[in-house]
Design a protein around this motif. Structure first.
Motif, mmCIF file in Angstrom:
data_model
loop_
_atom_site.group_PDB
_atom_site.id
_atom_site.type_symbol
_atom_site.label_atom_id
_atom_site.label_comp_id
_atom_site.label_asym_id
_atom_site.label_seq_id
_atom_site.Cartn_x
_atom_site.Cartn_y
_atom_site.Cartn_z
ATOM 1 N N LEU A 129 0.826 -1.210 0.000
ATOM 2 C CA LEU A 129 0.000 0.000 0.000
ATOM 3 C C LEU A 129 0.860 1.260 0.000
ATOM 4 C CD1 LEU A 129 -2.910 -0.951 2.432
ATOM 5 C CD2 LEU A 129 -3.018 -0.620 -0.045
ATOM 6 N N ILE A 130 1.942 1.255 0.764
ATOM 7 C CA ILE A 130 2.847 2.407 0.776
ATOM 8 C C ILE A 130 3.500 2.587 -0.591
ATOM 9 C CG2 ILE A 130 5.012 3.281 1.760
ATOM 10 C CD1 ILE A 130 4.097 1.985 4.422
ATOM 11 N N VAL A 131 3.929 1.507 -1.200
ATOM 12 C CA VAL A 131 4.519 1.581 -2.538
ATOM 13 C C VAL A 131 3.493 2.111 -3.539
ATOM 14 C CG1 VAL A 131 5.427 0.191 -4.441
ATOM 15 C CG2 VAL A 131 6.238 -0.198 -2.113
ATOM 16 N N LEU A 132 2.258 1.644 -3.454
ATOM 17 C CA LEU A 132 1.201 2.103 -4.355
ATOM 18 C C LEU A 132 0.937 3.596 -4.187
ATOM 19 C CD1 LEU A 132 -0.997 1.379 -6.435
ATOM 20 C CD2 LEU A 132 -2.512 0.919 -4.507
ATOM 21 N N VAL A 133 0.901 4.081 -2.962
ATOM 22 C CA VAL A 133 0.686 5.505 -2.705
ATOM 23 C C VAL A 133 1.832 6.326 -3.280
ATOM 24 C CG1 VAL A 133 0.575 7.250 -0.874
ATOM 25 C CG2 VAL A 133 -0.810 5.183 -0.713
ATOM 26 N N ILE A 134 3.051 5.879 -3.099
ATOM 27 C CA ILE A 134 4.206 6.608 -3.634
ATOM 28 C C ILE A 134 4.165 6.640 -5.158
ATOM 29 C CG2 ILE A 134 6.726 6.549 -3.860
ATOM 30 C CD1 ILE A 134 6.784 5.492 -0.960
ATOM 31 N N VAL A 135 3.831 5.524 -5.781
ATOM 32 C CA VAL A 135 3.735 5.480 -7.243
ATOM 33 C C VAL A 135 2.649 6.426 -7.729
ATOM 34 C CG1 VAL A 135 3.067 3.994 -9.184
ATOM 35 C CG2 VAL A 135 4.708 3.174 -7.493
#
Length: 69
Positions: free
Chosen positions: A10-16
């Motif tokens: 989820l953190i990676v998705l938000v950053i992307v």
């Protein structure tokens, strides 16, 4: 090193999404879908072309009868 948990993804998705934006990601998904569809159509067209180039047994028999052999 274990596998990533859902929170990591989820953190990676938000950053992307922050880097690229949702519109750009949607356009990339649409372009990818069109590319896959074009590839499938191309493969299907090649298979149909290859099948059309091969004579069937009936056609070969008729050609043989016409030549008199």
């Amino acid at each position: 090193m274990g596998s990533f948990s859902i929170w990591h993804w989820l953190i990676v998705l938000v950053i992307v999404m922050l880097v690229f934006g949702t519109k750009k990601i949607g356009n990339m998904g649409s372009d990818l879908g069109k590319a896959v569809k074009g590839f499938k159509d191309g493969v299907k067209g090649e298979e149909e072309k290859a099948a059309a180039d091969k004579p069937t047994i009936d056609v070969a028999a008729k050609e043989k009868d016409k030549s008199g052999n």
